[in-house]
Design a protein around this motif. Structure first.
Motif, PDB file in Angstrom:
ATOM      1  N   ALA A   1      10.344   7.967  10.912  1.00 51.23           N
ATOM      2  CA  ALA A   1       9.487   8.394   9.805  1.00 51.23           C
ATOM      3  C   ALA A   1       8.775   7.194   9.181  1.00 51.23           C
ATOM      4  CB  ALA A   1      10.317   9.132   8.747  1.00 51.23           C
ATOM      5  N   GLU A   2       9.528   6.105   8.992  1.00 52.53           N
ATOM      6  CA  GLU A   2       8.921   4.890   8.442  1.00 52.53           C
ATOM      7  C   GLU A   2       7.835   4.364   9.378  1.00 52.53           C
ATOM      8  OE1 GLU A   2      10.265   0.417   6.895  1.00 52.53           O
ATOM      9  OE2 GLU A   2      11.740   1.826   7.724  1.00 52.53           O
ATOM     10  N   ALA A   3       8.129   4.422  10.701  1.00 49.70           N
ATOM     11  CA  ALA A   3       7.121   3.962  11.666  1.00 49.70           C
ATOM     12  C   ALA A   3       5.878   4.842  11.603  1.00 49.70           C
ATOM     13  CB  ALA A   3       7.710   3.974  13.079  1.00 49.70           C
ATOM     14  N   ARG A   4       6.114   6.181  11.434  1.00 49.06           N
ATOM     15  CA  ARG A   4       4.957   7.073  11.309  1.00 49.06           C
ATOM     16  C   ARG A   4       4.145   6.753  10.063  1.00 49.06           C
ATOM     17  NH1 ARG A   4       8.750  10.920  13.257  1.00 49.06           N
ATOM     18  NH2 ARG A   4       9.206  11.618  11.128  1.00 49.06           N
ATOM     19  N   VAL A   5       4.870   6.471   8.955  1.00 46.41           N
ATOM     20  CA  VAL A   5       4.164   6.113   7.717  1.00 46.41           C
ATOM     21  C   VAL A   5       3.376   4.824   7.905  1.00 46.41           C
ATOM     22  CG1 VAL A   5       4.471   5.389   5.314  1.00 46.41           C
ATOM     23  CG2 VAL A   5       5.774   7.325   6.225  1.00 46.41           C
ATOM     24  N   VAL A   6       4.038   3.826   8.520  1.00 50.79           N
ATOM     25  CA  VAL A   6       3.361   2.545   8.754  1.00 50.79           C
ATOM     26  C   VAL A   6       2.167   2.731   9.674  1.00 50.79           C
ATOM     27  CG1 VAL A   6       3.620   0.246   9.768  1.00 50.79           C
ATOM     28  CG2 VAL A   6       5.446   1.196   8.332  1.00 50.79           C
ATOM     29  N   ALA A   7       2.371   3.553  10.733  1.00 48.43           N
ATOM     30  CA  ALA A   7       1.272   3.782  11.669  1.00 48.43           C
ATOM     31  C   ALA A   7       0.116   4.494  10.982  1.00 48.43           C
ATOM     32  CB  ALA A   7       1.772   4.607  12.857  1.00 48.43           C
ATOM     33  N   GLU A   8       0.447   5.480  10.140  1.00 48.46           N
ATOM     34  CA  GLU A   8      -0.606   6.191   9.421  1.00 48.46           C
ATOM     35  C   GLU A   8      -1.331   5.258   8.451  1.00 48.46           C
ATOM     36  OE1 GLU A   8      -3.156   9.121   8.240  1.00 48.46           O
ATOM     37  OE2 GLU A   8      -1.797   9.030   9.957  1.00 48.46           O
TER      38      GLU A   8
END
Length: 219
Positions: A89-96
């Protein structure tokens, strides 16, 4: 395992049967790592482990240890999955956030590229205005210097003319003084001559009168 141990274990097996029945019922409805199943599995495993040790029944003790181990592994796996999901989820947030930042940067770059010609025109116009202002200032300084030089030359010419005019006036005044002095001398000379003639006439008259008197006396 002796028959006595098995016999002694029978009451315990009967006592734990309701818990096992509940566990089987929950198994069809809840995941293995759900809180109710985890609590129940730990309770049954702990009870089996303690009862097995107390009854000297290795089967029950091992069964309890295996249940506790299985429950712990499932809980650990659940925690690891939760941590992995949190990282995902954190990676998705960072990617977004990265995609949004990249989109903003692309937009800003496009805006800068679009505004570059106008900015270049403004910079060129500003440069032209500065050059024109410098040229105007230089021209103003040159004109001021030229005007000052012309004024100084005009003043010099005027002063020279004043000196010439004063010299001419001085010469005229000197000539007038000399002429007046000559006239005064001539007037004085004429006056002296007239006085001399009058005195001569008076002397002549006196002489003639004396002559007339002697002739009269002689006759």
């Amino acid at each position: 395992m002796s028959a006595i141990s098995t016999l002694l274990s029978l009451p315990y097996e009967l006592a734990r049967l309701p818990l096992v029945t509940i566990d089987h019922g929950l198994a069809g409805r809840l995941p293995e790592t759900s809180a109710p199943r985890t609590v129940l599995d730990r309770a049954i495993g702990t009870a089996d482990k303690i009862a097995g040790a107390a009854l000297h029944n290795d089967r029950i003790a091992t069964r309890g240890a295996d249940r506790l181990d299985r429950t712990e592994r499932a809980a650990r796996a659940e925690r690891l999955e939760e941590q992995a999901e949190a990282r995902r989820a954190e990676a998705r947030v960072v990617a977004e956030a990265g995609r949004q930042q990249a989109a903003r940067q692309r937009k800003q770059a496009a805006e800068r590229a679009a505004s570059a010609p106008a900015a270049a025109d403004r910079a060129e116009q500003a440069a032209k205005e500065r050059a024109a202002a410098r040229a105007a200032a230089t021209e103003a300084r040159k004109k001021k210097a030229a005007d000052q030089t012309a004024a100084e030359r005009t003043e010099t010419t005027r002063q020279r003319k004043q000196r010439v005019d004063r010299a001419a006036e001085d010469k005229k005044a000197a000539a007038r003084r000399e002429a007046k002095a000559g006239l005064d001398d001539a007037r004085e000379s004429a006056q002296a001559a007239a006085e001399d003639r009058r005195e001569a006439d008076v002397l002549s008259d006196l002489t003639e009168a004396k002559k007339e008197k002697r002739r009269a006396e002689d006759g």
